[in-house]
Scaffold this active site. Structure first.
Site, PDB file in Angstrom:
ATOM      1  N   CYS A  83      48.964  38.493  32.431  1.00 28.68           N
ATOM      2  CA  CYS A  83      48.814  39.873  32.887  1.00 28.68           C
ATOM      3  C   CYS A  83      49.465  40.843  31.915  1.00 28.68           C
ATOM      4  CB  CYS A  83      49.411  40.035  34.277  1.00 28.68           C
ATOM      5  SG  CYS A  83      48.589  38.991  35.469  1.00 28.68           S
ATOM      6  N   THR A 114      39.108  52.647  53.650  1.00 22.63           N
ATOM      7  CA  THR A 114      37.962  51.920  54.197  1.00 22.63           C
ATOM      8  C   THR A 114      37.968  50.497  53.631  1.00 22.63           C
ATOM      9  OG1 THR A 114      36.745  53.957  54.350  1.00 22.63           O
ATOM     10  CG2 THR A 114      35.429  51.933  54.350  1.00 22.63           C
ATOM     11  N   GLY A 170      47.269  40.948  44.632  1.00 20.08           N
ATOM     12  CA  GLY A 170      48.651  40.484  44.655  1.00 20.08           C
ATOM     13  C   GLY A 170      49.641  41.597  44.327  1.00 20.08           C
ATOM     14  N   SER A 173      46.421  36.498  46.502  1.00 16.92           N
ATOM     15  CA  SER A 173      45.347  37.207  45.806  1.00 16.92           C
ATOM     16  C   SER A 173      44.137  36.293  45.640  1.00 16.92           C
ATOM     17  CB  SER A 173      45.869  37.645  44.427  1.00 16.92           C
ATOM     18  OG  SER A 173      44.887  38.350  43.738  1.00 16.92           O
ATOM     19  N   HIS A 204      41.533  36.153  43.658  1.00 16.41           N
ATOM     20  CA  HIS A 204      40.954  35.704  42.380  1.00 16.41           C
ATOM     21  C   HIS A 204      41.709  34.555  41.735  1.00 16.41           C
ATOM     22  CE1 HIS A 204      43.532  37.689  39.176  1.00 16.41           C
ATOM     23  NE2 HIS A 204      43.942  38.353  40.238  1.00 16.41           N
ATOM     24  N   GLN A 219      50.229  32.397  42.947  1.00 14.65           N
ATOM     25  CA  GLN A 219      49.766  31.227  42.184  1.00 14.65           C
ATOM     26  C   GLN A 219      49.698  29.960  43.038  1.00 14.65           C
ATOM     27  OE1 GLN A 219      48.668  30.929  39.042  1.00 14.65           O
ATOM     28  NE2 GLN A 219      49.015  33.062  38.461  1.00 14.65           N
ATOM     29  N   ASN A 227      53.991  31.851  37.472  1.00  8.85           N
ATOM     30  CA  ASN A 227      52.663  31.967  36.863  1.00  8.85           C
ATOM     31  C   ASN A 227      52.620  31.474  35.421  1.00  8.85           C
ATOM     32  OD1 ASN A 227      54.276  34.483  37.123  1.00  8.85           O
ATOM     33  ND2 ASN A 227      52.893  35.197  35.519  1.00  8.85           N
TER      34      ASN A 227
HETATM   35  N1  PLP Z   1      52.026  37.632  41.201  1.00 10.44           N
HETATM   36  C1  PLP Z   1      51.769  36.567  40.427  1.00 10.44           C
HETATM   37  C2  PLP Z   1      52.703  35.390  40.462  1.00 10.44           C
HETATM   38  C3  PLP Z   1      50.650  36.558  39.586  1.00 10.44           C
HETATM   39  O1  PLP Z   1      50.407  35.494  38.815  1.00 10.44           O
HETATM   40  C4  PLP Z   1      49.788  37.687  39.574  1.00 10.44           C
HETATM   41  C5  PLP Z   1      48.632  37.740  38.662  1.00 10.44           C
HETATM   42  O2  PLP Z   1      48.572  37.049  37.673  1.00 10.44           O
HETATM   43  C6  PLP Z   1      50.095  38.764  40.436  1.00 10.44           C
HETATM   44  C7  PLP Z   1      51.211  38.703  41.237  1.00 10.44           C
HETATM   45  C8  PLP Z   1      49.212  39.973  40.498  1.00 10.44           C
HETATM   46  O3  PLP Z   1      48.062  39.688  41.242  1.00 10.44           O
HETATM   47  P1  PLP Z   1      46.772  40.640  41.157  1.00 10.44           P
HETATM   48  O4  PLP Z   1      46.143  40.388  39.841  1.00 10.44           O
HETATM   49  O5  PLP Z   1      45.905  40.215  42.299  1.00 10.44           O
HETATM   50  O6  PLP Z   1      47.256  42.043  41.327  1.00 10.44           O
END
Ligand code: PLP
Length: 397
Positions: free
Chosen positions: A327, A238, A72, A200, A202, A180, A152
């Site tokens: 994060c 790659t 992301g 993203s 995960h 999200q 988030n």
């Molecule tokens: N944007 C939002 C709203 C997120 O919640 C997150 C991660 O928590 C990200 C971007 C970043 O994503 P990534 O962990 O895949 O870099």
């Protein structure tokens, strides 16, 4: 072993076992470089094409509009910098919001340091952007609007279709960070007039370290990664074939379960919210009502306590949650999102986010509700902040 309850699905999800199985052959058997022209790499190229289609299908896009990234953060960086650089002869004004993830906010700050002007829109007390504010902020130099699909921290969903329609009418590129939201709530990039969208894997039971940027056909964007000719010359390196296959499998799987999963998880989330609000005095629910927030998100403030100590106590009880942005955990600054919705420093510091998912059960929620009120009460009993608060509210509970 005592009970363990994972309530941090917004930080990351486990990778679904069927997703792991789909990825496995691309580590050990079909390991060829997709750029090599020999037939051994053919299966890799096919697998990537079908993952691209899986992503496109969930978004209502075409596979030519999907570009794989490392996650992301990269997709957000690429969207903002790529549009800003490409359009700088047309204008230097970018509009975003005060509640974006740091992947967008810090990129916007970088643009400011490099000659762009950025407007950060306020949000209301539930975390929602007002369309009027956006309309008032636009100038004839505005080249990009970036508003996240769902927050988030507090889960608030934004009026994306309205924002998209307005930007399209004005001819302004519209990006949404949907990290999200993807595969958890319905998204249709065409109907919503979205030009660029970040996602993203995960966050929807796929592997970490792989994501995608949707770029609507016709939208011009500068390259972010320079090097070889991968991703049709737009994003060098790659390809992470196994990750891309996992992303495709995860988005298809999670989106196919969306309706049933959001109904089930939404009920558990409401049970959690009701339980907390009934049993913990002066608890505050942060964010919007049920229908306007992500089905799995709950976020509370408990005046008189520090979120970090709450997390440690919960950890001791086998409950894994978060405070502020996952994060940026490790930072003691109050969450910029909670400040933007008008919370005091004390309320922002006493925040707790619990996000539910695939494996959350009713027993888990009952367990949390049996443990959390006692933890809050014990911490408050030791807190001078709580004492002050009680004095101010005339000893009322
Ligand atoms: N944007 C939002 C709203 C997120 O919640 C997150 C991660 O928590 C990200 C971007 C970043 O994503 P990534 O962990 O895949 O870099």
């Amino acid at each position: 072993m005592s009970r363990q309850v994972y309530l941090d699905y917004a930080a990351t999800t486990f990778t679904a076992p069927e997703v792991v199985s789909s990825m496995a052959p691309y580590f050990t058997q079909s390991f060829g470089n997709p750029s090599s022209i020999y037939s051994f790499s053919e299966s890799n190229r096919k697998a990537m094409a079908s993952a691209r289609q899986q992503v496109a299908d969930v978004l209502g896009a075409t596979k030519e509009e999907i570009f794989f990234t490392s996650g992301g953060t990269e997709a957000d960086n690429w969207a903002l910098k790529g549009v800003a650089w490409r359009n700088r002869s047309k204008g230097n004004h970018v509009i975003t919001t005060k509640i974006e993830h740091h992947a967008v906010l810090h990129t916007a700050q970088f643009l400011q340091e490099n000659g762009f002007e950025v407007t950060y829109l306020d949000v209301d007390s539930e975390g929602k952007v007002r369309l009027e504010d956006l309309k008032n902020a636009v100038t004839d130099r505005t080249i990009l609007v970036s508003v996240m699909f769902a927050n988030n921290e507090i889960g608030t969903l934004q009026p994306i279709a309205e924002i998209g329609a307005f930007c399209r009418e004005k001819g302004i590129v519209f990006h949404t960070d949907a990290v999200q939201a993807v595969a958890h709530v319905p998204i249709d990039v065409r109907a919503m007039n979205i030009d660029l969208l970040s996602l993203s894997a995960h966050k929807f039971y796929g592997p970490k370290g792989v994501g995608a940027l949707y770029v609507r056909k016709g939208v011009k964007i500068d390259n972010f990664m320079h090097g070889g000719g991968q991703e049709r010359g737009k994003r060098a390196t790659t390809e992470n074939v196994a990750g891309i296959v996992g992303l495709g499998a995860a988005i298809e799987l999670t989106a196919s379960r969306m309706k049933e999963a959001s109904g089930r998880v939404g009920k558990l989330r409401d049970m959690l919210i009701d339980g907390v609000m009934k049993t913990i005095p002066h608890a505050k629910l942060n964010g919007a009502p049920s229908g306007e927030r992500l089905p799995n998100n709950s976020n509370f403030s408990f005046i008189g306590i520090e979120g970090e100590t709450l997390l440690l106590d919960l950890d001791g009880a086998g409950i894994y949650a978060s405070t502020g942005s996952a994060c940026s955990s490790g930072s003691l600054d109050p969450s910029h999102v909670l400040m933007a919705i008008g919370l005091s420093h004390e309320q922002a510091h006493g925040s707790l986010r619990m996000t539910l998912g695939e494996e959350t059960s009713e027993e888990d929620i009952r367990y949390v509700l049996s443990v959390l009120p006692g933890i809050v009460e014990r911490r408050r009993a030791m807190s001078p902040l709580w004492e002050d608060f009680l004095k101010k509210t005339q000893g009322g509970k």
